[in-house]
Structures are given as structure tokens and as C-alpha cells.
Design an enzyme around this catalytic site. Structure first.
Site, short mmCIF file in Angstrom:
data_model
loop_
_atom_site.label_atom_id
_atom_site.label_comp_id
_atom_site.label_asym_id
_atom_site.label_seq_id
_atom_site.Cartn_x
_atom_site.Cartn_y
_atom_site.Cartn_z
N MET A 30 -1.81 -1.52 -9.61
CA MET A 30 -0.91 -2.16 -10.57
C MET A 30 -1.32 -3.62 -10.76
SD MET A 30 2.76 -0.35 -10.11
CE MET A 30 3.36 -1.29 -8.73
N GLU A 35 -7.10 -8.96 -1.20
CA GLU A 35 -8.18 -8.47 -0.33
C GLU A 35 -7.99 -6.98 0.02
OE1 GLU A 35 -11.05 -9.66 0.20
OE2 GLU A 35 -11.57 -8.12 1.68
N GLY A 36 -6.74 -6.53 0.09
CA GLY A 36 -6.50 -5.10 0.36
C GLY A 36 -7.12 -4.24 -0.75
N HIS A 37 -6.87 -4.63 -2.01
CA HIS A 37 -7.47 -3.89 -3.13
C HIS A 37 -9.00 -4.00 -3.08
CE1 HIS A 37 -3.45 -4.98 -5.01
NE2 HIS A 37 -3.47 -3.67 -5.14
N GLN A 61 7.87 4.18 -12.25
CA GLN A 61 8.05 4.23 -10.79
C GLN A 61 8.96 3.11 -10.29
OE1 GLN A 61 3.65 3.69 -10.02
NE2 GLN A 61 4.37 2.47 -8.30
N LYS A 149 -1.17 1.18 3.45
CA LYS A 149 0.08 0.42 3.54
C LYS A 149 1.20 1.22 2.87
CE LYS A 149 1.37 -3.33 1.29
NZ LYS A 149 2.75 -2.97 0.88
N GLN A 153 3.19 7.14 0.01
CA GLN A 153 2.54 7.39 -1.29
C GLN A 153 1.26 8.19 -1.09
OE1 GLN A 153 2.08 4.52 -4.70
NE2 GLN A 153 0.09 4.16 -3.76
N SER A 186 0.85 -7.35 -3.16
CA SER A 186 1.03 -8.20 -4.36
C SER A 186 2.40 -8.86 -4.30
CB SER A 186 0.91 -7.35 -5.62
OG SER A 186 -0.32 -6.66 -5.62
O1 PAF Z 1 -0.01 1.77 -5.23
C1 PAF Z 1 0.06 1.42 -6.43
O2 PAF Z 1 -0.41 0.36 -6.82
C2 PAF Z 1 0.73 2.34 -7.44
O3 PAF Z 1 1.81 2.98 -6.87
C3 PAF Z 1 -0.23 3.34 -8.11
C4 PAF Z 1 -0.84 4.30 -7.11
C5 PAF Z 1 -1.35 2.58 -8.80
C6 PAF Z 1 0.52 4.16 -9.15
O4 PAF Z 1 1.09 3.35 -10.11
#
Ligand code: PAF
Length: 283
Positions: A30, A35-37, A61, A149, A153, A186
Site C-alpha cells: 500500500m 526497509e521492511g518493504h 480493507q 509482520k 494476512q 508505514s
Molecule cells: O500488506 C499490505 O500492504 C496490504 O494488506 C496488501 C497485501 C498490499 C493488500 O492490500
């Protein structure tokens, strides 16, 4: 690096004969990358020939009183990070194209999506499962990388891809922490300096529970008491949940073992933070 906004354009590239045998690895996000991404993107780079990053703040969501409108955004910085991590395509669809007028289809994962964040954020995982399914249909990845994290999910997405025979390998990557232990998110951007200090109670309580478990304590009641004590010492903390669950099916447990998940959701001021650990795994 190519930036693509249109669904048709992204899908056309993914299904084009020119794709040939090239593997697509995919990191859905999103945005407001940290750094995690970046760790997910670096893993994606290793696992595919074409690395696709999506940035889409998925409205379905978020609950009614959640932070959809204020969710942090910084597209320019995100693109710089993406480029530095070797991303080939950044896919940035619009909400209007993702959910056009008349949209009425959703994906629901049942039991595993019900406890923890599913209980405190009703409908959240339907929104996640639906958008991830759409993104998989658009990007057609061979492999998709998610952070641990968001442990539940990841479990929901693994269940969904298995149950629906989606031909995508799901990879979960370790939590990346700041030097003082705070899990990167974030949403950390919302924290004031005082709250940022208060937020350390989550990782502190995980550390304490892991120490006790490593010392032989297996009673979830005892471990829970300690976790609560650490969090309650922080005056800014408002507990949403602290739970010990089986790390695979997310069933409740009373005796811990190496596969037991400790998952926490705690509000620090207005900011809801989550963190977790699997007791027998490296932290
Ligand atoms: O983890 C996220 O950033 C969101 O939940 C995802 C997997 C991109 C879905 O919108």
C-alpha cells in the site's frame, strides 16, 4: 523502471507471448515504503526475472472509522526506493479502475480470518483476499512476497491460494525492526516522539515472553501474564488483543511450543500497531 497505471496494460504485459519463460515476482504493497518493504523487494529480485511492485491503498480493507483517508503516501520516495531495489514495473492502479461502479464480487477466507485482526477489524481480510486475488489476476506472478509482520494476512493468503489452486508461490519474509526493536510499519509515521517511545512496549513484551519460553516456561497463562504486565506498564498503551495461537491454524493454545504464535495489537494514542513472534523461531 516502468510505471503502469492501467489494469489492461499491466495484464497485457503479464500475458504477452513475449513474457516467454520469464518468471514474474511480485510484491503487493500500500506504499509509503520502508526497509521492511525493501527486504521483500530484494527477495523478489532474487526470485524472478521481472520484479513487479504494486502500490494501492485498498479502500475495501479499511473499516468505516479507520485511517483510509490519512494513510501515509509518498509516491516519489516510493519510486526511488523501488528503483534502488531493482524493481522493473511499478503498478499503481486507481481505486476507480479497481472497483468500478457495480463491482460486487468478493473473496472470503473463513476460519483462519476470524480471530485476532479479523475479530477487531470485521471485513478486513475479505478486502485483503479480494484485492490480492485481483492483483494476482492482473500481474500473473509466479511468486509473491509478503512480510510476516502481518502474520495472519500471510496465513489467509496462503490458505486462499491453496484452496483456490492459484498458481502462485507465497513467500513470507521476517519482520524488519528498527534498532530499538520497533517493528517497521508505514503507520509508525503517525507516532509522536513520545508515542514512538511508548510503542516499544510491543517488542519489549515479545522479548520478555521469548526469554521466559527459552527458559522452559510453557504455560500460556504465565506467559500471558508477563506479556500483559509489560504492556500495562506503558500508560499510552490500549490493548486490542494479546493472544497465543497455534502458528499454522491459529487455534487457541494453553501450552506453548516452538510453533506457538504470540500476536499483539495495541493502540498507542490513536495509532493501532501490530507485532508478533513465533516462539521457537529466530526473532
Ligand atoms: O500488506 C499490505 O500492504 C496490504 O494488506 C496488501 C497485501 C498490499 C493488500 O492490500
Amino acid at each position: 523502471m516502468q510505471i503502469i497505471n492501467s489494469i489492461i496494460h499491466m495484464q497485457a504485459l503479464a500475458i504477452a507471448p513475449e513474457r516467454g519463460e520469464r518468471r514474474i515476482s511480485f510484491v503487493p504493497t500500500m506504499g509509503f515504503l520502508h526497509e521492511g518493504h525493501a527486504s521483500l523487494l530484494r527477495e523478489g529480485r532474487k526470485r524472478g526475472d521481472v520484479l513487479v511492485l504494486s502500490i494501492f491503498v485498498n479502500p475495501i480493507q479499511f473499516g468505516q472509522n479507520e485511517d483510509l483517508d490519512s494513510y501515509p503516501r509518498n509516491m516519489e520516495r516510493d519510486c526511488q526506493i523501488a528503483e534502488a531495489c531493482g524493481v522493473d514495473i511499478v503498478f499503481i492502479p486507481s481505486a476507480a479502475e479497481m472497483y468500478p461502479h457495480g463491482f460486487q464480487t468478493g473473496v472470503t477466507v473463513r476460519d483462519i480470518a476470524l480471530p485476532l485482526c479479523g475479530a477487531s477489524r470485521p471485513g478486513h481480510f475479505d478486502g485483503v483476499a479480494t484485492v490480492v486475488t485481483k492483483l494476482f489476476n492482473i500481474v500473473r506472478p509466479d511468486v509473491a512476497i509478503f512480510g510476516r509482520k502481518d502474520y495472519q494476512q500471510l496465513a489467509v493468503i496462503r490458505r486462499m491460494t491453496g484452496d483456490l489452486n492459484m498458481p502462485v508461490e507465497i513467500v513470507g519474509m521476517p519482520i524488519v525492526r528498527e534498532v530499538d526493536g520497533l517493528a517497521m510499519s508505514s503507520r509508525n509515521a503517525y507516532l509522536t516522539p513520545v508515542e514512538r517511545q511508548g510503542a516499544l512496549c510491543l517488542s519489549r513484551s515479545i522479548k520478555r515472553v521469548r526469554e521466559l519460553f527459552a527458559g522452559g516456561e510453557l504455560s500460556v497463562a504465565v506467559l500471558m501474564e508477563e506479556a500483559l504486565t509489560v504492556i500495562k506498564r506503558e500508560s499510552l498503551a490500549d490493548i486490542d488483543y494479546i493472544e497465543f495461537r497455534d502458528g499454522t491454524l491459529l487455534h487457541e493454545v494453553t501450552i506453548a511450543d516452538g510453533s506457538t504464535l504470540l500476536a499483539l495489537a495495541v493502540k498507542i494514542g490513536q495509532t493501532r500497531l501490530i507485532d508478533n513472534t513465533v516462539l521457537g523461531e529466530e526473532s
